[in-house]
Enzyme design. Sequence first.
Site, PDB file in Angstrom:
ATOM      1  N   ASP A  43     -11.239 -14.778 -50.423  1.00 45.04           N
ATOM      2  CA  ASP A  43     -11.109 -15.819 -51.448  1.00 45.04           C
ATOM      3  C   ASP A  43     -12.322 -15.844 -52.391  1.00 45.04           C
ATOM      4  OD1 ASP A  43      -9.877 -17.992 -52.650  1.00 45.04           O
ATOM      5  OD2 ASP A  43      -9.507 -19.036 -50.768  1.00 45.04           O
TER       6      ASP A  43
ATOM      7  N   ASP B  30      -3.103 -21.250 -57.180  1.00 48.69           N
ATOM      8  CA  ASP B  30      -2.285 -21.544 -55.993  1.00 48.69           C
ATOM      9  C   ASP B  30      -0.880 -22.008 -56.358  1.00 48.69           C
ATOM     10  OD1 ASP B  30      -4.724 -21.082 -54.864  1.00 48.69           O
ATOM     11  OD2 ASP B  30      -4.661 -22.842 -53.556  1.00 48.69           O
TER      12      ASP B  30
HETATM   13  C1  GAL Z   1      -7.670 -21.085 -52.220  1.00 47.05           C
HETATM   14  C2  GAL Z   1      -6.642 -19.968 -52.095  1.00 47.05           C
HETATM   15  C3  GAL Z   1      -5.548 -20.452 -51.183  1.00 47.05           C
HETATM   16  C4  GAL Z   1      -6.131 -20.811 -49.823  1.00 47.05           C
HETATM   17  C5  GAL Z   1      -7.253 -21.825 -49.981  1.00 47.05           C
HETATM   18  C6  GAL Z   1      -7.992 -22.058 -48.675  1.00 47.05           C
HETATM   19  O1  GAL Z   1      -8.696 -20.659 -53.038  1.00 47.05           O
HETATM   20  O2  GAL Z   1      -6.143 -19.655 -53.373  1.00 47.05           O
HETATM   21  O3  GAL Z   1      -4.533 -19.450 -51.053  1.00 47.05           O
HETATM   22  O4  GAL Z   1      -6.597 -19.631 -49.205  1.00 47.05           O
HETATM   23  O5  GAL Z   1      -8.190 -21.397 -50.941  1.00 47.05           O
HETATM   24  O6  GAL Z   1      -9.018 -22.977 -48.805  1.00 47.05           O
END
Ligand code: GAL
Length: 375
Positions: free
Chosen positions: A126, A183
Amino acid sequence: MIINKPPMGWNSWNTFAWSINDQLIRETADVMVSSGLRDAGYEYVVIDDCYALRDRGPDGRIVPDPDKFPHGMKSLADYIHSKGLKFGMYSCAGIMTCAQYPSSFDKEFLDAQTFADWGVDYLKYDFCNFPKTADPRMAYARMSMALKATGRDIVFSACNWGEFEVEKWIRSTGAHLYRSTGDIGERFSAVIDIFQSQDKKIRYSAPGCYNDMDMLIVGMDGIGNVGHPGLCGDTEYKTHFALWCLNGQPLMMGSDLRRLRPEMLSLLTNKDLLRIDQDEECRPPIVTGPPWCNRPCYFKHLSDRQFVLAFFNLEDEEGSSDFRPWDIGFPTTAGFGMSLREVFTGEVKGPINDYISVDLAPHDCSVFIGEWVAM
Ligand code: GAL
């Protein structure tokens, strides 16, 4: 290791976020086997953020939260492997994960080795809390090298949400797939926004390194972390899944598989859609008709001389989606026609070498696999 098909599996984030534990992951693995999902091609079981303690251990390593994972990660990996599945985990290129857990900035080689020691086969990486002064390309390249240096085959799934025109440089870092959007949420509008945002980027996706439009919301039924009750029904899930397959996407299920409805299981295991998704050539679809059209028709070449003709109604009202042969340069006088089979109903059309119009309910779609035949 060659990744020449978009990876398929399940990820904990969309439904469970913080509420993850050993039992959930084992039960999910069990269901993936008993339901036939594994045999349909879904092989990775991926734990997302929130599995660790807030602090690293005395040796500097990430420590799984013993309340959530009392048997540790290696034991869980062994269980997942014993089911004929593969084990995925999560870290982040920043100084903390999005949910403020330990992250791999400047600790890439140590963390990669920890994951390899745990038996990890897939790492989602991430981008939260990434220092403004640091170079994202370097960060992804470094983790990629660190994973390769462990000597273990680990799929590297970059997730920087499409920032810094990631599609243009991520392949050179060694990553196998890259999130190209923010997301997803369980709303039809989110599905459409994500799909349309990839219009000019999907051409960069190819075997070895795939575009990733985020995990699936199919069958969430309003429950969980990104769930929105009442905003998606079976038609929206159907169109969402068809769009992801059309774009040759990684298929990471995001629902609670233990309560997946039979209709959703049958959608997720639709052989024709999976064949389209996993097509080894991974060619981008061509949209036919005007670009502003909200009832688009897509044409996509598949291997073995087959192709896809897919009709969508993204509007809130019923209406028709049209295919005009001249839009893809197909001469109606060629002496050839399209022989078509619909992937949801089995309906057969053609051979046809003319305009095709398909009536569709709001948000619905119709997807055909076709072949050229003399006529
Ligand atoms: C976001 C990511 C999500 C999930 C989340 C976890 O940045 O896009 O898919 O992994 O973090 O905190």
